[in-house]
Design a protein around this motif. Structure first.
Motif, PDB file in Angstrom:
ATOM      1  N   LEU A  75      55.080  20.117   9.494  1.00 56.99           N
ATOM      2  CA  LEU A  75      54.277  19.886  10.693  1.00 56.99           C
ATOM      3  C   LEU A  75      53.829  18.446  10.857  1.00 56.99           C
ATOM      4  N   TYR A  76      53.544  17.763   9.731  1.00 59.48           N
ATOM      5  CA  TYR A  76      52.917  16.455   9.815  1.00 59.48           C
ATOM      6  C   TYR A  76      53.725  15.336   9.167  1.00 59.48           C
ATOM      7  N   GLY A  77      54.807  15.682   8.490  1.00 58.76           N
ATOM      8  CA  GLY A  77      55.588  14.654   7.808  1.00 58.76           C
ATOM      9  C   GLY A  77      54.867  14.049   6.628  1.00 58.76           C
ATOM     10  N   VAL A  78      53.976  14.806   6.011  1.00 62.06           N
ATOM     11  CA  VAL A  78      53.176  14.326   4.882  1.00 62.06           C
ATOM     12  C   VAL A  78      53.576  15.094   3.620  1.00 62.06           C
ATOM     13  N   THR A  79      53.864  14.362   2.564  1.00 58.93           N
ATOM     14  CA  THR A  79      54.220  14.992   1.295  1.00 58.93           C
ATOM     15  C   THR A  79      52.958  15.330   0.515  1.00 58.93           C
ATOM     16  N   VAL A  80      52.817  16.583   0.152  1.00 60.64           N
ATOM     17  CA  VAL A  80      51.646  17.067  -0.579  1.00 60.64           C
ATOM     18  C   VAL A  80      52.107  17.811  -1.829  1.00 60.64           C
ATOM     19  N   GLU A  81      51.569  17.433  -2.976  1.00 63.60           N
ATOM     20  CA  GLU A  81      51.887  18.164  -4.200  1.00 63.60           C
ATOM     21  C   GLU A  81      51.136  19.495  -4.183  1.00 63.60           C
ATOM     22  N   PRO A  82      51.813  20.602  -4.485  1.00 67.67           N
ATOM     23  CA  PRO A  82      51.144  21.916  -4.456  1.00 67.67           C
ATOM     24  C   PRO A  82      49.892  21.979  -5.320  1.00 67.67           C
ATOM     25  N   GLU A  83      49.856  21.181  -6.400  1.00 69.94           N
ATOM     26  CA  GLU A  83      48.702  21.211  -7.292  1.00 69.94           C
ATOM     27  C   GLU A  83      47.425  20.735  -6.605  1.00 69.94           C
ATOM     28  N   ARG A  84      47.560  20.023  -5.482  1.00 75.90           N
ATOM     29  CA  ARG A  84      46.389  19.508  -4.766  1.00 75.90           C
ATOM     30  C   ARG A  84      45.753  20.566  -3.863  1.00 75.90           C
ATOM     31  N   ILE A  85      46.379  21.723  -3.751  1.00 70.29           N
ATOM     32  CA  ILE A  85      45.891  22.785  -2.869  1.00 70.29           C
ATOM     33  C   ILE A  85      45.113  23.805  -3.696  1.00 70.29           C
ATOM     34  N   ILE A  86      43.856  23.985  -3.336  1.00 69.57           N
ATOM     35  CA  ILE A  86      43.000  24.961  -4.007  1.00 69.57           C
ATOM     36  C   ILE A  86      42.803  26.133  -3.056  1.00 69.57           C
ATOM     37  N   LEU A  87      43.226  27.311  -3.451  1.00 69.52           N
ATOM     38  CA  LEU A  87      43.072  28.500  -2.617  1.00 69.52           C
ATOM     39  C   LEU A  87      41.631  29.000  -2.696  1.00 69.52           C
ATOM     40  N   THR A  88      41.091  29.385  -1.534  1.00 72.31           N
ATOM     41  CA  THR A  88      39.686  29.783  -1.441  1.00 72.31           C
ATOM     42  C   THR A  88      39.552  31.075  -0.648  1.00 72.31           C
ATOM     43  N   CYS A  89      38.336  31.618  -0.658  1.00 68.88           N
ATOM     44  CA  CYS A  89      38.051  32.849   0.099  1.00 68.88           C
ATOM     45  C   CYS A  89      37.732  32.511   1.554  1.00 68.88           C
ATOM     46  N   GLY A  90      38.621  31.813   2.229  1.00 70.76           N
ATOM     47  CA  GLY A  90      38.407  31.394   3.605  1.00 70.76           C
ATOM     48  C   GLY A  90      38.012  29.931   3.676  1.00 70.76           C
ATOM     49  N   ALA A  91      37.862  29.414   4.913  1.00 72.75           N
ATOM     50  CA  ALA A  91      37.508  28.012   5.108  1.00 72.75           C
ATOM     51  C   ALA A  91      36.053  27.729   4.773  1.00 72.75           C
ATOM     52  N   SER A  92      35.172  28.733   4.902  1.00 70.58           N
ATOM     53  CA  SER A  92      33.751  28.498   4.610  1.00 70.58           C
ATOM     54  C   SER A  92      33.531  28.112   3.147  1.00 70.58           C
ATOM     55  N   LEU A 236      42.547  21.122   0.531  1.00 74.00           N
ATOM     56  CA  LEU A 236      43.520  20.146   0.046  1.00 74.00           C
ATOM     57  C   LEU A 236      42.742  18.901  -0.365  1.00 74.00           C
ATOM     58  N   THR A 237      42.879  18.511  -1.624  1.00 75.65           N
ATOM     59  CA  THR A 237      42.111  17.386  -2.151  1.00 75.65           C
ATOM     60  C   THR A 237      43.048  16.283  -2.624  1.00 75.65           C
ATOM     61  N   PRO A 238      42.568  15.021  -2.628  1.00 78.72           N
ATOM     62  CA  PRO A 238      43.379  13.945  -3.202  1.00 78.72           C
ATOM     63  C   PRO A 238      43.482  14.120  -4.715  1.00 78.72           C
ATOM     64  N   PRO A 239      44.525  13.592  -5.327  1.00 84.56           N
ATOM     65  CA  PRO A 239      44.674  13.727  -6.784  1.00 84.56           C
ATOM     66  C   PRO A 239      43.615  12.928  -7.525  1.00 84.56           C
ATOM     67  N   GLY A 240      43.461  13.230  -8.804  1.00 82.18           N
ATOM     68  CA  GLY A 240      42.525  12.475  -9.620  1.00 82.18           C
ATOM     69  C   GLY A 240      41.195  13.174  -9.783  1.00 82.18           C
ATOM     70  N   GLU A 241      40.111  12.385  -9.844  1.00 81.81           N
ATOM     71  CA  GLU A 241      38.795  12.925 -10.138  1.00 81.81           C
ATOM     72  C   GLU A 241      38.318  13.931  -9.099  1.00 81.81           C
ATOM     73  N   ASP A 242      38.616  13.676  -7.802  1.00 79.49           N
ATOM     74  CA  ASP A 242      38.192  14.616  -6.757  1.00 79.49           C
ATOM     75  C   ASP A 242      38.776  15.999  -7.001  1.00 79.49           C
ATOM     76  N   LEU A 243      40.047  16.043  -7.348  1.00 80.05           N
ATOM     77  CA  LEU A 243      40.717  17.320  -7.585  1.00 80.05           C
ATOM     78  C   LEU A 243      40.171  17.998  -8.840  1.00 80.05           C
ATOM     79  N   GLU A 244      40.010  17.241  -9.907  1.00 78.04           N
ATOM     80  CA  GLU A 244      39.514  17.828 -11.152  1.00 78.04           C
ATOM     81  C   GLU A 244      38.101  18.401 -10.962  1.00 78.04           C
TER      82      GLU A 244
END
Length: 381
Positions: A75-92, A236-244
């Motif tokens: 959709l956006y032409g942006v490469t995202v590593e799957p590890e940066r995606i944290i699944l949650t119980c909805g957007a809230s 979706l978080t940036p890699p590094g400390e934010d993700l950890e």
């Protein structure tokens, strides 16, 4: 730890609507932003299979994270590593996760007014300071780069929403890029709520990720994928400390998203034709509303570029949108959301319609409210 927050008044309207329904009244629910359609057929079939075959448990689907990452590329032409995606119980919970892991108590976070009621109240609950920026028709009810450039002192963070709730307005790509530039220059961290992506009626809706690689992106299966009750979203978080840090927070605060919803969500991502059919319904409903409301005296309407909302000015009829919505519901059986939820200053003179219901329901709602608004307008005159 306790923080004082305001109630979500649309919930009270919905509670009254359900009470009236139990009393035998016919109710049309236009108070909440949720699709009237259920989960896609393949998602339901997959859920049935899983229920029969697995006990399930705490789990985060690697296949679902990979599929979501592929969606950003497509959709956006942006490469995202799957590890940066944290699944949650909805957007809230994704919003709570982003705010709590990124900021410290007392930090000032900018956001548009009008805006989604939970932004302001979640910030308060987390002991962050909401800095609401008045955004009117001249700004298309949206934040601009100039707003953030002029804000003194600079906030620590900003919440951006495009398409927005309650207005449905979309920030143009050039403006999103300008917002990202100002935020880089002033050290403002961006949280972009993209829950209504996929629901647009004008041009393509760009992701903030295209302009700000370090932005945190919240999204959900509730809107486009028509799975509000399944409680599945992602951050979706940036890699590094934010993700950890975010992963440490999510594990302690929320554990994992529902396993059943993850299985169903993965299947739903292969149901694009069915889901795009929903967009055709919303587009038709939107046009019905835009054609009918001006004749009822509702001539000042935010441009509903996306989502499924009409944000309408009712200042010529009332300065108490909550009482107005209650009267409208009791008299016509049409439930709407009071503007005071989304704008504590100007919202008393606005209401929000959701056109995520079926087209016959929109037609019936318009039939019911037309004489009601005509009578109110005549009385006000």
């Amino acid at each position: 730890m306790r923080a004082e927050i305001e109630p979500f008044h649309a919930i009270a309207i919905s509670r009254l609507a359900h009470q009236l329904k139990m009393e035998g009244r016919s109710i049309i629910h236009m108070e909440f932003g949720q699709p009237s359609t259920g989960a896609p057929s393949k998602a339901l079939a997959k859920a049935h299979d899983i229920l029969d075959a697995e006990a399930m448990g705490y789990w985060e689907s690697p296949l679902l994270r990979e599929k979501i990452a592929q969606r950003y590329q497509t959709l956006y032409g942006v490469t995202v590593e799957p590890e940066r995606i944290i699944l949650t119980c909805g957007a809230s919970p994704a919003l709570v996760l982003a705010l709590s892991s990124l900021f410290k108590p007392g930090d000032r976070i900018a956001l548009a007014r009008p805006g989604y009621v939970a932004y302001r109240n979640t910030l308060k609950a987390l002991h962050l300071e909401p800095v609401e920026i008045a955004c009117g028709p001249e700004d298309r009810f949206q934040l601009t780069a100039k707003h953030l450039a002029d804000l003194e002192p600079a906030p620590v963070g900003v919440i951006v929403a495009s398409p927005a709730n309650p207005t449905g307005t979309i920030i143009e790509p050039a403006e999103l890029e300008a917002i990202a530039k100002v935020c880089r220059e002033r050290g403002i961290r961006i949280i972009s709520d993209e829950i209504y992506h996929g629901l647009s009626y004008t041009d393509r809706t760009p992701s903030m990720l295209e302009f700000a690689p370090d932005a945190l992106i919240a999204n959900s299966f509730s809107k486009y994928f028509s799975m509000a009750g399944w409680r599945l979203g992602w951050l979706l978080t940036p890699p590094g400390e934010d993700l950890e840090r975010a992963r440490a927070y999510v594990g302690n605060l929320f554990l994992t998203a529902p396993s059943l919803a993850q299985h169903a969500g993965l299947a739903a991502m292969d149901c694009i034709d069915e889901l795009e059919g929903h967009i055709d319904v919303y587009r038709a409903n939107r046009q019905l509303m835009l054609d009918a409301l001006p004749a009822l005296g509702l001539k000042e309407i935010a441009p509903p570029d996306g989502a499924f909302y009409i944000w309408a000015n009712i200042a010529h009829l009332t300065d108490d949108s909550l009482a107005f919505c209650e009267d409208l519901l009791r008299d016509t059986g049409v439930a709407t959301a009071p503007g005071v939820d989304f704008d504590p200053v100007e919202g008393k003179r606005f209401i929000r319609f959701s056109f995520a219901v079926s087209t016959p329901e929109v037609e019936e709602a318009l039939r019911r409210i037309t004489p009601w608004f005509e009578a109110r307008t005549a009385s006000a005159a």
